[in-house]
Design a protein around this motif. Structure first.
Motif, mmCIF file in Angstrom:
data_model
loop_
_atom_site.group_PDB
_atom_site.id
_atom_site.type_symbol
_atom_site.label_atom_id
_atom_site.label_comp_id
_atom_site.label_asym_id
_atom_site.label_seq_id
_atom_site.Cartn_x
_atom_site.Cartn_y
_atom_site.Cartn_z
ATOM 1 N N UNK A 163 0.767 -1.226 -0.027
ATOM 2 C CA UNK A 163 -0.152 0.051 0.021
ATOM 3 C C UNK A 163 0.969 1.206 0.028
ATOM 4 N N UNK A 164 1.903 1.188 0.835
ATOM 5 C CA UNK A 164 2.761 2.288 0.683
ATOM 6 C C UNK A 164 3.555 2.551 -0.600
ATOM 7 N N UNK A 165 3.823 1.614 -1.118
ATOM 8 C CA UNK A 165 4.751 1.879 -2.328
ATOM 9 C C UNK A 165 3.486 2.255 -3.533
ATOM 10 N N UNK A 166 2.296 1.786 -3.488
ATOM 11 C CA UNK A 166 1.224 2.423 -4.488
ATOM 12 C C UNK A 166 1.052 3.827 -4.113
ATOM 13 N N UNK A 167 1.066 4.008 -2.573
ATOM 14 C CA UNK A 167 0.613 5.562 -2.437
ATOM 15 C C UNK A 167 1.645 6.445 -2.959
ATOM 16 N N UNK A 168 2.870 5.998 -2.661
ATOM 17 C CA UNK A 168 4.040 6.825 -3.191
ATOM 18 C C UNK A 168 4.044 6.987 -4.600
ATOM 19 N N UNK A 169 3.786 6.028 -5.606
ATOM 20 C CA UNK A 169 3.800 6.151 -7.213
ATOM 21 C C UNK A 169 2.567 6.872 -7.286
ATOM 22 N N UNK A 170 1.497 6.717 -6.971
ATOM 23 C CA UNK A 170 0.278 7.654 -7.126
ATOM 24 C C UNK A 170 0.264 8.860 -6.910
ATOM 25 N N UNK A 171 1.125 9.361 -5.621
ATOM 26 C CA UNK A 171 1.159 10.765 -5.260
ATOM 27 C C UNK A 171 2.211 11.306 -6.170
ATOM 28 N N UNK A 172 3.478 10.543 -6.454
ATOM 29 C CA UNK A 172 4.397 11.121 -7.325
ATOM 30 C C UNK A 172 3.924 11.516 -8.641
ATOM 31 N N UNK A 173 3.070 10.479 -9.318
ATOM 32 C CA UNK A 173 2.504 10.760 -10.780
ATOM 33 C C UNK A 173 1.554 12.175 -10.611
ATOM 34 N N UNK A 174 0.790 12.193 -9.656
ATOM 35 C CA UNK A 174 -0.175 13.233 -9.647
ATOM 36 C C UNK A 174 0.416 14.640 -9.403
ATOM 37 N N UNK A 175 1.558 14.376 -8.496
ATOM 38 C CA UNK A 175 2.118 15.763 -8.024
ATOM 39 C C UNK A 175 3.056 16.273 -9.293
ATOM 40 N N UNK A 176 3.872 15.134 -9.883
ATOM 41 C CA UNK A 176 4.508 15.892 -11.122
ATOM 42 C C UNK A 176 3.800 16.311 -12.107
ATOM 43 N N UNK A 177 2.758 15.704 -12.491
ATOM 44 C CA UNK A 177 1.763 16.132 -13.399
ATOM 45 C C UNK A 177 0.980 17.682 -12.988
ATOM 46 N N UNK A 178 0.885 17.613 -11.905
ATOM 47 C CA UNK A 178 0.489 19.174 -11.245
ATOM 48 C C UNK A 178 1.396 20.277 -11.438
ATOM 49 N N UNK A 179 2.702 19.778 -11.016
ATOM 50 C CA UNK A 179 4.060 20.778 -11.227
ATOM 51 C C UNK A 179 4.313 21.023 -12.639
ATOM 52 N N UNK A 180 4.221 20.207 -13.340
ATOM 53 C CA UNK A 180 4.793 20.235 -15.019
ATOM 54 C C UNK A 180 3.809 20.813 -15.872
ATOM 55 N N UNK A 181 2.531 20.468 -15.367
ATOM 56 C CA UNK A 181 1.439 20.786 -16.485
ATOM 57 C C UNK A 181 0.537 21.908 -15.909
ATOM 58 N N UNK A 182 1.047 22.707 -14.992
ATOM 59 C CA UNK A 182 0.055 23.811 -14.622
ATOM 60 C C UNK A 182 0.100 24.861 -15.402
ATOM 61 N N UNK A 183 -1.186 25.164 -15.993
ATOM 62 C CA UNK A 183 -1.496 26.086 -17.003
ATOM 63 C C UNK A 183 -1.079 27.667 -16.393
#
Ligand code: IPD
Ligand code: CA
Ligand code: CA
Length: 266
Positions: A9-29
């Motif tokens: 569960x921790x590994x999945x939480x880390x991966x989900x948060x990383x993907x979403x956070x990077x998307x939010x940082x790199x894709x902020x219009x």
């Protein structure tokens, strides 16, 4: 509950948060605007909040289709495995909207009412906080620990305000009484980060009325695993009514003071 389940569960939480956070940082219009309002005109949701939640829920549904999901922007799945994911796809949306750095993705996994794993990823700070139940709390790869309890008058206390004017007026009244009695008050704008800042010894304490499970699920576990006590009104667990986090020795006088001040009601 097996150690393997917690680790998964921790590994999945880390991966989900990383993907979403990077998307939010790199894709902020550049021209990011408000997509909708919720409980009041200042309770905003952007298109990125919604896209982030979808990214996380799609990822988790693919990896663990039997699990339940509760997300701030409407994700709600009952599930059959007993595991429930509690997700804030952007905690600190107003900071995100204005281009301030204190926002995070918060992902927690609960089973039978107990949080087993929690991750708070704050991309603009380059910081990932994580914890698994009974295994300590980490900032990136470094273990974190709360600051030893100071005297009440020397405590740096974080807090926040809800989105409804009447509730804020009451919250401001509580702060008015508290601010002359402590070192100072901070209002960072992300409850999840505030809880992690208690875990890392950057705040002595944090309290807020009116949070939802997605705001505190991950941060609560991280703060407790770093040695904080967390709770609500005296004798009660933390809840939307009141959330308090502080090291033992500071938690108790703060909880008593907040009770006197009526920090738990509007
Ligand atoms: C908010 C933030 C804020 C807190 C509010 C929350 P959002 O979450 O955590 O710091 O004061 O109570 O609602 O709306 O940015 O996800
Ligand atoms: Ca939130
Ligand atoms: Ca949010």
């Amino acid at each position: 509950m097996t150690d393997q389940l917690k680790a998964d569960l921790l590994a999945l939480a880390l991966e989900a948060a990383r993907r979403a956070g990077d998307f939010l940082r790199d894709g902020r219009p550049e021209d990011l605007g408000v997509a909708a309002t919720k409980t009041s005109a200042v309770d905003v949701v952007t298109e990125m909040d919604i896209a982030s939640e979808k990214l996380i829920t799609d990822f988790l549904a693919d990896r663990r289709p039997e699990d339940g999901v509760l997300g701030e922007e409407g994700a709600s799945v009952e599930g059959t495995s007993g595991v429930q994911w509690v997700i804030d796809p952007v905690d600190g949306t107003v900071n995100y909207l204005y281009g301030l750095p204190s926002w995070a993705v918060s992902v927690a996994a609960r089973k039978d009412g107990e949080t087993l794993a929690g991750v708070v990823y704050a991309p603009m700070r380059g910081e990932t906080f994580r914890a698994a139940l009974g295994e300590g709390a980490y900032l990136n790869d470094r273990p974190v620990r709360v600051r030893p309890a100071p005297a009440f008058g020397l405590a740096l206390v974080g807090t926040g305000f809800g989105y409804l004017a009447e509730r804020r007026a009451r919250q401001a009244e509580v702060v008015r009484h508290l601010v002359p009695q402590v070192r100072d008050i901070r209002r960072g704008g992300s409850a999840a980060i505030d809880l992690c800042d208690v875990a890392a010894g950057r705040l002595d304490a944090y309290y807020e009325r009116g949070l939802n499970p997605w705001d505190y699920a991950a941060g609560d576990l991280i703060a407790r695993e770093a040695g904080a006590r967390t709770g609500g009104r005296p004798g009660e667990p933390l809840s939307p009514e009141l959330t308090i986090a502080a090291p033992p020795g500071l938690f108790e006088p703060l909880q008593a003071r907040l009770e006197e001040l009526g920090a738990w009601h509007d």
